[in-house]
Write a protein that holds these residues in place. Structure first.
Motif, PDB file in Angstrom:
ATOM      1  N   UNK A 169       0.861  -1.193   0.000  1.00  0.00           N
ATOM      2  CA  UNK A 169       0.000   0.000   0.000  1.00  0.00           C
ATOM      3  C   UNK A 169       0.887   1.229   0.000  1.00  0.00           C
ATOM      4  N   UNK A 170       0.732   2.048  -1.029  1.00  0.00           N
ATOM      5  CA  UNK A 170       1.655   3.164  -1.206  1.00  0.00           C
ATOM      6  C   UNK A 170       1.012   4.484  -0.802  1.00  0.00           C
ATOM      7  N   UNK A 171       1.800   5.333  -0.169  1.00  0.00           N
ATOM      8  CA  UNK A 171       1.365   6.696   0.147  1.00  0.00           C
ATOM      9  C   UNK A 171       1.347   7.501  -1.150  1.00  0.00           C
ATOM     10  N   UNK A 221       4.591   8.103  -2.960  1.00  0.00           N
ATOM     11  CA  UNK A 221       5.398   6.967  -3.396  1.00  0.00           C
ATOM     12  C   UNK A 221       5.219   6.756  -4.896  1.00  0.00           C
TER      13      UNK A 221
END
Lengths: 104, 156
Positions: free
Chosen positions: B109-111, B114
């Protein structure tokens, strides 16, 4: 499990590349011990979190199909020299470790 | 079916609340462990684990997802895989190995800051497609690449 993480963060423009190597057996729970014939219990990392100056950039859930001694690399923008990047993991037995580095 | 869906929805709500708490630095990862999607990781096929991770079973094939992996892997225990997704607003990338007993390998899960690039190494039991599913703007995109696994290392 101290010192299980090797982490490096490099900067190009404002994009930071984080590379990490974690020392961990990543047992799937399907392998058998060749000598005793007993199944080796599952032992693998389930959660990995990477933060930049305390803010999450990556939260991940892993299964047993990640290779032993996992390698992970991600990139994120908005970084500058001297910022702190940290990585933490937890495995299915509750063991955990974390490491922090400065972006250089 | 409906009950399952409810349980799942409850699960997602709970886990996003936990994610917020972690972001605020209130929790250590140990306490988040409950959010690990057990059912998705134990599912025997991609469709079932997609449901577990994203509560969806439709993916759109996309040419903007590049999977870098060897054409032929001589050691199935260590197969380097890089996913490079050129899609805006990526929220999550997950990796599947189609022919593994439990295909789901990892969910990243990317911010928002990212980039859509994730590299790792996976285990592969036998020759299979590696599938990367990218969630962006509420849509699931999928890219795939076949990796041949040769046991014994003859490269054939």
């Amino acid at each position: 499990m101290a010192d299980s993480i090797k982490i490096r963060a490099t900067l190009k423009g404002d994009v930071c590349t984080v590379k990490a190597l974690i020392k961990h057996p990543m047992e799937t729970g399907q392998r058998k011990d060749k000598k005793t014939g007993q199944v080796i219990p599952a032992h693998f990392i389930q959660e990995v979190v990477c933060t930049h100056n305390g803010k999450n950039v990556l939260t991940s859930a892993w299964g047993a199909a990640i290779s032993a001694n996992p390698y992970l690399s991600i990139e994120f923008s908005g970084a500058k020299k001297g910022d702190k990047v940290a990585l933490a993991w937890v495995d299915n037995k509750g063991e955990k470790d974390s490491a922090e580095t400065d972006i250089g | 079916m409906n009950t399952k869906r409810r349980i799942f929805l409850k699960g997602t709500l709970a886990s996003s609340a936990v994610a917020v708490a972690v972001g605020a630095g209130l929790l250590s990862p140990r306490q988040v462990l409950a959010a690990w999607p057990k059912e998705a990781f134990e599912a025997k096929d991609i469709a079932a684990s997609l449901k577990g991770v994203y509560n969806a079973d439709m993916t759109t094939p996309s040419n903007d997802i590049e999977i870098k992996a060897p054409d032929i892997a001589e050691n199935g225990a260590v197969v380097p895989v890089t996913v490079n997704a050129n899609i805006k607003g990526i929220e999550s990338i997950s990796l599947f190995v189609e022919q593994n007993g439990t295909p789901l390998t990892a969910v990243f899960n990317l911010a928002p800051n990212a980039l859509g690039t994730v590299s790792t190494r996976v285990k592969m039991g036998k020759t299979s497609n590696v599938v990367a599913v990218v969630k962006a703007g509420g849509t699931l995109y999928a890219g795939r690449k076949e990796v041949k696994v040769t046991i014994g290392g003859c490269g054939g």
